[in-house]
Motif scaffolding. Structure first.
Motif, mmCIF file in Angstrom:
data_model
loop_
_atom_site.group_PDB
_atom_site.id
_atom_site.type_symbol
_atom_site.label_atom_id
_atom_site.label_comp_id
_atom_site.label_asym_id
_atom_site.label_seq_id
_atom_site.Cartn_x
_atom_site.Cartn_y
_atom_site.Cartn_z
ATOM 1 N N ILE A 122 0.879 -1.170 0.000
ATOM 2 C CA ILE A 122 0.000 0.000 0.000
ATOM 3 C C ILE A 122 0.915 1.219 0.000
ATOM 4 N N ILE A 124 -1.480 -1.288 -4.116
ATOM 5 C CA ILE A 124 -2.605 -0.368 -3.917
ATOM 6 C C ILE A 124 -1.989 1.008 -3.726
ATOM 7 N N GLN A 175 -9.592 0.274 -0.128
ATOM 8 C CA GLN A 175 -8.240 -0.262 0.046
ATOM 9 C C GLN A 175 -8.277 -1.535 0.898
#
Ligand SMILES: [Zn+2]
Length: 177
Positions: free
Chosen positions: A41, A64, A75
């Motif tokens: 992420i 992400i 997310q």
């Protein structure tokens, strides 16, 4: 640069990509499916490219990216999908130095949709005023949230979640725990 020049530039880049060494791996992953090992992420910042930073190939990272590497339901849904259905074993929340989203949260004057991002970061960093410490707190806030959200999820609870900070000048990644 005009829009049509930009599109031309992008199309030329895509043509080079099609002819690149990734062709065999593209075919392998297209026909047999993806089996990424790690979820990353990261921020949308154009200097933060997880595949390049970790020298990873096609199909290795489930990435992400959202400005400020903040977490909301979309997310979390992506994390859940990659961990439970693709078999990822590790989640890395990757903040970075000189982050514009963290700076905007520290500045406290964002508006429009940007405010939804800076509000999230502001909640994570509290009274912290040092940009690097704020970045770290923002990362750890997301790490804690992922751990908490999936603590009782039978297919995700064994996945490791960790935080790291990427230095956009040095190119180095420092893990936070
Ligand atoms: Zn950023």
């Amino acid at each position: 640069m005009k829009h049509d020049e930009l599109i031309l530039r992008l199309c030329e880049g895509n043509r080079r990509y099609i002819e690149s060494a990734d062709a065999a791996l593209r075919e392998e992953t297209a026909l047999n499916g993806q089996r990424p090992h790690t979820i990353v992420i990261a921020c949308s910042d154009s200097r933060v490219i997880p595949e390049q930073i970790f020298d990873a190939s096609l199909g290795e990272l489930f990435v992400i990216r959202v400005a400020g590497n903040v977490l909301e339901e979309h997310q979390l849904g992506s994390v859940e999908y990659a961990a439970a259905h693709l078999g990822c074993e590790l989640v890395i929340v990757l903040g970075h130095t000189r982050c514009g989203a963290v700076a905007a949260a520290l500045g406290g004057h964002a508006d429009g949709f940007i405010k939804s991002i800076t509000d999230e970061i502001a909640a994570a960093i509290g009274e912290e005023r040092d940009p690097l410490r704020a970045c770290e707190k923002n990362v750890l806030f997301a790490v804690d949230r992922i751990r908490a959200e999936f603590a009782a999820h039978p297919e995700i609870e064994q996945v490791s979640v960790t935080g790291a900070v990427y230095d956009v000048l040095e190119g180095s990644v420092r893990f936070l725990d």
